[in-house]
Write a protein that holds these residues in place. Sequence first.
Motif, short mmCIF file in Angstrom:
data_model
loop_
_atom_site.label_atom_id
_atom_site.label_comp_id
_atom_site.label_asym_id
_atom_site.label_seq_id
_atom_site.Cartn_x
_atom_site.Cartn_y
_atom_site.Cartn_z
N ALA A 110 0.83 -1.21 0.00
CA ALA A 110 0.00 0.00 0.00
C ALA A 110 0.86 1.26 0.00
O ALA A 110 0.58 2.22 -0.72
CB ALA A 110 -0.93 -0.02 1.22
N ARG A 111 1.92 1.26 0.79
CA ARG A 111 2.82 2.42 0.80
C ARG A 111 3.51 2.59 -0.54
O ARG A 111 3.74 3.71 -1.01
CB ARG A 111 3.85 2.27 1.93
CG ARG A 111 3.30 2.61 3.29
CD ARG A 111 4.38 2.64 4.35
NE ARG A 111 5.46 3.56 4.01
CZ ARG A 111 6.50 3.80 4.82
NH1 ARG A 111 6.56 3.20 6.00
NH2 ARG A 111 7.44 4.63 4.47
N VAL B 220 1.07 4.34 -3.02
CA VAL B 220 0.84 5.79 -2.86
C VAL B 220 2.12 6.59 -2.91
O VAL B 220 2.09 7.81 -2.73
CB VAL B 220 0.11 6.07 -1.53
CG1 VAL B 220 -1.23 5.36 -1.50
CG2 VAL B 220 0.96 5.67 -0.34
N VAL C 265 -4.47 1.52 1.69
CA VAL C 265 -4.35 2.75 0.88
C VAL C 265 -5.39 3.77 1.31
O VAL C 265 -5.09 4.97 1.42
CB VAL C 265 -4.50 2.40 -0.61
CG1 VAL C 265 -4.56 3.68 -1.45
CG2 VAL C 265 -3.33 1.55 -1.08
#
Length: 855
Positions: free
Chosen positions: A520-521, A524, A552
């Motif tokens: 998720a990091r 983004v 996210v």
Amino acid sequence: MATLRNHTSAGNGSNNNHGQDSPQAPQDAGATLAIGYVREFRARAAAFQVQRSEESLVYVQRSVALLGTKVQPLHFAPSPGNLELARFYVDLHALMGALENEGAEDDVLWGCVALVQHCSRNLEARLAIVEKYCFVPLLGVLIRRTLKPERMHRLLVLLQDLTYGIHIAWEEPYLAGLLEHLVEIVHGSGDDSCTTTGGSTALSVLVNLCYKNFAVLFLFLRSVNISAFCRRIQNYGLLAYKMLIILSEDVYAFELRELYTFLRTAFAGIEDCLKHWNVAQMRHIVDFLLDSQCHAGLHRAMLSHTHYCEDVEKLLDQIDARCGMDDSQEETRKHHQICLDLVFRLVSYILQLSEDGSLDAITTRLYEMVGDWLGSDLCGVAAIELLCTLLRLGKRAAVAQLIARDPSHVVSLVVSTERPETRPAQVLAVLRLLIALLQEPKTEKLVLSKISESYFDKILAAPLALVPQFLSTQSLAQAEVEKACFCLLLLVNVAGIAKKAYLDKCCTLLEQPQLQYCLARGMVSRSEPLVSAVLQIAQFEHFPKKAVAKHVAGFSGGPGGSGTSAAYSDQAEQWRNLSSILKSHRTFTDKEMAQRVNALLDSIGGIVRRNELASAPVSQVIELYNHRIDSLNGAVLSLQQRLEQAGQQLTNSTQLAHVQSTELERFQSTNFELLISQERLQTQCKDLKQQTDKLKSNMSNLLKQLSENSEHLQASERRLNVKKSEIAGLQKDCEELRTNLSAKSEELTKLEAHNKENISRIDKLKKSMVAYEQDMKEKLRTIEERERELTKTHKALEEQRDARKKSEDLVSVLETQLQERKDQIEHLEMEQKETEDLRKTIMSLMESKKPKRKA
């Protein structure tokens, strides 16, 4: 690299020591010596600031000279927690600001300038001098007060070295005067001095100050006549091209041939930097070329340039020639590897630009050079990225074949990534290389044979160590996130080839909340390669879409690791749109427009002074307007003074902040040591408590044994009394035995005397027997010698008989040969006699056939 250390860490060893004291001992000795000289300088400088006497000035000058001659530049590199060195730079800055540029203080001031130049030879020290301790504003003010040409040249050279890659975020007070002074130097150099150091060095400083510093560029455009300046710098070669490219295409429109010339000159400049490992200048040139997309003309020229193969080959030749020299010093080796890092980055960029395979002719040579530096700490990442670029854009089959033929480099890289001390950037580069190699048929089996399930566990150890319930409150470095994402991408690719062996492992890891958080990091983040890697992982059929989407959605903004890349991209976008920025800046006026306005004001003021105005109200308006201008000038002057004060306060605050951050790092390291000591003491306390409990249990056992032993003792005492009564009866028996013993002793004494007499007689007999035996041995020895002589005589007689027989045989043979010779002689005499008779017969016949002479 060894740096100045405070007294709490002066004894720490280097990681490269491997248990040997000899390489580290000189560095520690040099660091200790440097600390002493730094402390002496700080004490002398503080005394001078208080006393301002000639004696204290002499001591300061001596201390400055010692620092410049006795301490190597590498010892001026700041290190975490080194408070002495941080305060040294602050005191040196304060001292240079307090010294006057005249008299005895002038020599000390220029000694300090030489010391700053000496310190700046180290890259870390140069960065600290520019960014942390703000010496450039001080030198910018000093250069405007300097009149001697040789000192002016020294300051220009120092500013040129310090301003390579400088970042200036706002219009600092010293910039206006410094830019104006540098422009005056450029304009003041004669037409025949373009190749001299004055104008070219000043122009180089201007290029460094304006490059990617928009506040400085706007100030420069306001304070210079651009058209005249562009005409003046036409003959300055590479520096002129750089300056005109910085000023955008609206200021100067390049022809394509000029940009080609600039590229050839830039490569020649890089080649010259490689001769001396000039890192700062080379980084400036390479960054300029890497930012070519920000200038449309330069980018077009780089896309259509046709001499890359020749230019890069010259760089490789220069690297080979320079590598053959002695690079025994650690500082030189470091500069060497940084220059190679820049070359590798430039070659990767050229490969991405020229898709027509312009470097295919030297692909093998590039691979050989890159292979030697894949494991380097400073240039290893760039070398691995260049290798990936060669696989992707170069002769793919050739590079893959070279790797398959000699996989030792790849094997060593895979092994290095499993070690925890390997830098995350290098691990990330190796993972991307393995992904590229996995896509090649010739290297696919190599990658599959060198990795295993445990390999992925080691790479993902850091994110897997997080507690799943507290992911949002725990810190995970952005580099670890990138490692995790690319490691998962490698695992997905491997699972696509070997499903039976790795599909379960891949699904298991993707179900881990920690790795879903990393994905998720990565999704983004503002890193394009990282987002692309996550999207490729998302194509996997078992990708946890809901869990990643939940993470996210939980992010309120981008994670804290992307600020640098965002700032860089914003800066690049500003640089690319410089022309539109200048056009949209409505308050912008250049110096040419300001000169026109000032000329108009002077003209109107002359009309007012000559009373040539037709109407009084207009003159009054102009007078009012002049008063307004005077008041505005006063306000501008006041604001300028306040700006200078704010700049000085900002400089002091910046220095103080870095000193305090250094002190904080020192306190943090001390606190960390105390925490470790506390944990060690707590462990020891637990051990002592356990030992106390054991001692208590042992004591209770001993008390039980003591009570049992006391009972045994009482029983033993009773048995002892019984034994005593038995001993009394035994003593009586002993007395009787003693009387018998005395009688037997007397009898024994008599027997001993008789025994002595017998012993003496036996000794005499033994001596006689020894004498007889000795005599018998001598006679036996004589008999043996006679027998040996007789044997020798018999042997000699036999030998003489054999010789006599041989002689007789020889005589008979010789007599036979003599008889034969005699027979031969007789036969030959008969033949001789017959021959003589024949001769006489022939002679007589010849005499008879001769004609008779007439009478």
